[in-house]
Motif scaffolding. Sequence first.
Motif, mmCIF file in Angstrom:
data_model
loop_
_atom_site.group_PDB
_atom_site.id
_atom_site.type_symbol
_atom_site.label_atom_id
_atom_site.label_comp_id
_atom_site.label_asym_id
_atom_site.label_seq_id
_atom_site.Cartn_x
_atom_site.Cartn_y
_atom_site.Cartn_z
ATOM 1 N N HIS A 12 8.909 2.467 -4.766
ATOM 2 C CA HIS A 12 8.444 2.338 -3.709
ATOM 3 C C HIS A 12 8.790 0.575 -3.656
ATOM 4 C CE1 HIS A 12 6.559 2.797 -0.054
ATOM 5 N NE2 HIS A 12 5.231 1.358 -0.641
ATOM 6 N N VAL A 13 9.596 0.361 -2.543
ATOM 7 C CA VAL A 13 9.872 -1.221 -2.460
ATOM 8 C C VAL A 13 9.327 -1.881 -1.455
ATOM 9 C CG1 VAL A 13 11.273 -1.331 -4.026
ATOM 10 C CG2 VAL A 13 11.751 -0.675 -2.058
ATOM 11 N N GLN A 14 9.193 -3.590 -1.411
ATOM 12 C CA GLN A 14 8.804 -3.092 -0.279
ATOM 13 C C GLN A 14 10.077 -4.061 0.975
ATOM 14 O OE1 GLN A 14 5.087 -3.086 0.336
ATOM 15 N NE2 GLN A 14 5.838 -5.328 1.506
ATOM 16 N N GLU A 15 10.471 -3.892 1.810
ATOM 17 C CA GLU A 15 12.057 -4.743 2.403
ATOM 18 C C GLU A 15 11.885 -5.647 1.909
ATOM 19 O OE1 GLU A 15 11.758 -4.387 6.944
ATOM 20 O OE2 GLU A 15 13.742 -3.672 7.076
ATOM 21 N N GLU A 17 13.493 -6.253 -0.548
ATOM 22 C CA GLU A 17 13.360 -6.331 -2.949
ATOM 23 C C GLU A 17 14.119 -5.262 -2.801
ATOM 24 O OE1 GLU A 17 8.861 -6.708 -3.629
ATOM 25 O OE2 GLU A 17 9.558 -4.371 -3.498
ATOM 26 N N THR A 79 16.898 -4.504 -0.593
ATOM 27 C CA THR A 79 16.745 -3.184 1.389
ATOM 28 C C THR A 79 15.949 -3.477 2.525
ATOM 29 O OG1 THR A 79 14.534 -3.246 0.304
ATOM 30 C CG2 THR A 79 15.737 -1.498 -1.218
ATOM 31 N N GLN A 80 16.510 -2.538 3.016
ATOM 32 C CA GLN A 80 16.251 -2.724 4.313
ATOM 33 C C GLN A 80 15.849 -0.841 4.508
ATOM 34 O OE1 GLN A 80 19.810 -2.715 6.335
ATOM 35 N NE2 GLN A 80 20.379 -5.158 5.826
ATOM 36 N N THR A 81 15.321 -0.722 5.614
ATOM 37 C CA THR A 81 14.346 0.613 5.815
ATOM 38 C C THR A 81 15.663 1.491 5.985
ATOM 39 O OG1 THR A 81 14.520 0.311 8.593
ATOM 40 C CG2 THR A 81 12.307 -0.338 6.618
ATOM 41 N N THR A 108 11.480 4.425 -1.297
ATOM 42 C CA THR A 108 10.766 4.699 -0.278
ATOM 43 C C THR A 108 10.700 3.070 -0.485
ATOM 44 O OG1 THR A 108 8.477 5.226 -1.212
ATOM 45 C CG2 THR A 108 9.311 7.169 -0.111
ATOM 46 N N ILE A 109 10.612 2.501 1.278
ATOM 47 C CA ILE A 109 10.433 1.697 1.599
ATOM 48 C C ILE A 109 9.429 1.565 2.658
ATOM 49 C CG2 ILE A 109 12.078 -0.974 3.233
ATOM 50 C CD1 ILE A 109 13.989 0.652 1.793
ATOM 51 N N ASN A 110 8.527 -0.326 2.658
ATOM 52 C CA ASN A 110 7.879 -0.306 3.064
ATOM 53 C C ASN A 110 7.909 -1.728 4.203
ATOM 54 O OD1 ASN A 110 4.919 0.052 4.279
ATOM 55 N ND2 ASN A 110 4.303 -1.697 3.052
ATOM 56 N N PRO A 111 7.990 -1.257 5.144
ATOM 57 C CA PRO A 111 8.756 -2.457 6.122
ATOM 58 C C PRO A 111 7.857 -3.667 6.370
ATOM 59 C CG PRO A 111 7.809 -0.202 7.811
ATOM 60 C CD PRO A 111 7.261 0.080 5.811
#
Lengths: 111, 114
Positions: A12-15, A17, A79-81, A108-111
């Motif tokens: 899981h990453v932040q958008e 990253e 990364t992008q959503t 999964t990405i946190n926007p």
Amino acid sequence: GQQVMQIPQYQHVQEGEDFTTYCNSSTTLSNIQWYKQRPGGHPVFLIQLVKSGEVKKQKRLTFQFGEAKKNSSLHITATQTTDVGTYFCAGRIQGAQKLVFGQGTRLTINP
Amino acid sequence: ETGVTQTPRHLVMGMTNKKSLKCEQHLGHNAMYWYKQSAKKPLELMFVYNFKEQTENNSVPSRFSPECPNSSHLFLHLHTLQPEDSALYLCASSLLLEGGREQYFGPGTRLTVT
């Protein structure tokens, strides 16, 4: 048993990253393929690597095949959503016909 | 993408039912595959057909019976399934079995066994 191991299983990453998934085989591979499966979708072919040490790029995605042809990586920059999904590597064992899929890395990405 | 189609997309069946999954590819490919995808084993190869001939059966229980009448069509006949057979069943095709050809997947059939 499982001949192609993929790690991590989840990421899981932040958008914005970066993200990397690794694929390792106990035996030499003749080639390796990468697939992406969006949530609710089916695996879609991304790329194939054949040569030792090969590096290929697709926009923000960088694919590498190890010198010994036993490991590979997929790196996504910023990364992008739209990158959300499960990334599978699939290796063809030298001398065999069968393509062996790794367990996949779910991104999964946190926007 | 309509290169590989699968029907039905969703199927609910009881353990005593008999049903069939259908796969059709419009890509002129010669190799076709059935995969099972579940939470426990993400992509499990079940059967491989090359030019209509079965080349691989990965120790799949006999309650799953594949059929490949021609290079464009692949069926998976199901009978007396178990609840643990609930999964997404994916069909794929490739131009050739050899040579590291990429596989094209269908949308899958989501099977629920009650």
